[in-house]
Design a protein around this motif. Structure first.
Motif: not given
Lengths: 374, 119
Positions: B27-48
């Protein structure tokens, strides 16, 4: 930090559920509960009501009409003298180096000129006009008036239902109207690319007028968020972003707004601040130009995104000055500055977003065709 | 279900955690027009920064709430970003992460804590 100023419609915005933000020193509605996207699309399909009371409304008088027009011509590169009574024009105040101090609308009201300037610049603009115009010309801010914009294809019918004379106006006409019993003056103009009106009303009557307009089923209140996406799709500059004191009219692709009489070889060529630079650039070109840009992926590219000619390497060639999502197009749109060699529509360039170079195509402006009633 | 101060929700599902943003955030962000997701298999660290979402108004980053591997992404979102506004705590999940440090979940709020945060 001083308290934000309130427009005469402040209480109405709050009542309508607006999210209020600080803009140019005023508390302004950025959006209503419908949201930016719905407000934008509503304006293009029906009619939107905007509070633009933060803008400066200024009256110039104190000289005969010809002398008044000649005086304003010393500050702006537009043809003021040829402007008919109750006609309006787009213009800009220029600086001695050719930069743009502000853009504005000015209208010939017969015995005076009516000028509308940007909120963030109005104090400086008024001081500049007072200092630079001949003694005897009075520069009066009409601080006791509000300004409302009614924009969209239904605007004519909405306004004509209140005063049929609204229908007889054409683009850039100005006229006194009586709307819901309230005396106003209105111009057939706006900042959305749509047909519509900008209505100057005494502050004390502003809320009553807004409520009367909102009572029409085609009219919805529209915030600054949609105002920005509408003007971007219409290819219109936002002062402070797409042009400023560091950009000239030719660079900003605003040459169309400088009439023949003020150009090289014209009847009253030059005679405004920065004329040497501005006219030389109109004749001989510039090192950069404002262009429309269509990002080729779905990712919006916003103000400040650096532009490159190549997909990797090379030096930065320009920058995006306005960008976002264009709801009418359902795609991102932007404007920015590039060298003339890259300014041809269809040229592919690249913007660097989050470390990646993404393609953009140089596009003609506006992105969405204007629908003015000429 | 757990919640982060960054307005993400974390829902355990078998051995993975499903991650999305809260109704409040959408609600705060308003109308979402774009989403970019990570690739499957990506190893991530908290806060990346793992997801970019853009509304009509601004771009925002979604941070990885946990260490781990991205094992699935919501393929529907890039083509239909508006789903985030329509159903942020259901259909519009962003990704599933297999946590390498599952105890990191303990740092996050329960629903009552989150509701107190946004109230």
């Amino acid at each position: 930090m001083s308290e934000l100023l309130k427009t005469p419609l402040h209480d109405l915005h709050v009542k309508l559920g607006a999210r209020m933000v600080g803009f140019a020193g005023y508390a302004m509605p950025v959006q209503y509960p419908a949201g930016v996207m719905a407000e934008h699309l509503h304006t293009r399909a029906h009619a939107g009501l905007f509070d633009v009371s933060h803008m400066g409304q200024v009256r110039l008088d104190g000289a005969a009409p010809g002398a008044l027009a000649a005086a304003l011509e010393t500050l702006i590169p537009q043809d003021v003298r040829a402007l008919g009574v109750n006609r309006q024009r787009y213009g800009f105040l220029t600086a001695p180096d050719g930069g743009i101090l502000d853009d504005l609308m000015f209208a010939n009201r017969g015995d005076h000129l009516f000028v509308v300037v940007n909120a963030a610049c109005k104090v400086a603009d008024i001081a500049h006009m007072r200092a630079a115009l001949p003694a005897g010309i009075a520069v009066t801010e009409l601080a006791d008036r509000a300004l409302l914009a009614l924009q969209g294809p239904a605007a004519e019918n909405v306004l004509a239902a209140l005063d049929p004379a609204a229908r007889d106006m054409r683009f850039m006409d100005l006229r006194d109207l009586t709307l819901a019993g309230l005396p106003v003056w209105a111009s057939r103009s706006g900042y959305t690319g749509e047909d519509g009106y900008e209505i100057s009303v005494p502050a004390a009557d502003a809320a009553a007028l807004a409520e009367a307009l909102l009572a029409h089923p085609d009219v919805a209140p529209i915030g600054l968020g949609a105002r920005d996406s509408l003007r971007l799709e219409a290819g219109l500059c936002l002062y402070g972003q797409d042009m400023d004191t560091a950009t000239t009219p030719a660079e900003a692709a605003l040459g169309w707004a400088i009439q023949k009489a003020r150009r090289t070889g014209g009847a009253r060529a030059g005679g405004f601040p920065g004329a040497d630079t501005i006219l030389a650039q109109l004749d001989g070109g510039t090192d950069r130009l404002r262009v429309g840009l269509r990002p080729q992926s779905r990712a919006p590219m916003r103000t400040g995104v650096p532009l490159f000619a190549e997909s990797e390497g090379g030096v930065q060639v320009g920058e995006i000055t306005s960008g976002g999502f264009g709801p009418t197009l359902g795609a991102p749109v932007a404007m920015g500055y590039v060298p003339p060699t890259l300014a041809q529509p269809g040229t592919q360039i690249f913007g660097e977003l989050r470390g990646k170079r993404l393609p953009l195509e140089v596009s003609t402006l506006p992105f969405v065709p204007n629908r003015f009633k000429r | 279900m757990k919640f982060t101060e960054e307005h993400e929700w974390l829902r355990p599902e078998d051995d993975v955690i499903v991650v999305g943003i809260t109704q409040h955030a959408a609600t705060q962000l308003g109308d979402i027009v774009f989403v970019e997701l990570p690739e499957v298999g990506t190893e991530v660290t908290k806060d990346d920064e793992v997801v970019v979402i853009e509304s009509v108004k601004a771009a925002s980053d979604i941070l990885a709430p946990l260490d781990g591997e991205i094992v699935e992404i919501n393929e529907a979102l890039p083509d239909n970003p508006a789903l985030v506004n329509e159903d942020p705590q259901g259909e519009a999940w962003f990704f599933k992460i297999r946590p390498s440090e599952p105890q990191q979940m303990d740092e996050y709020m329960d629903e009552a804590g989150y509701l107190a945060l946004i109230s």
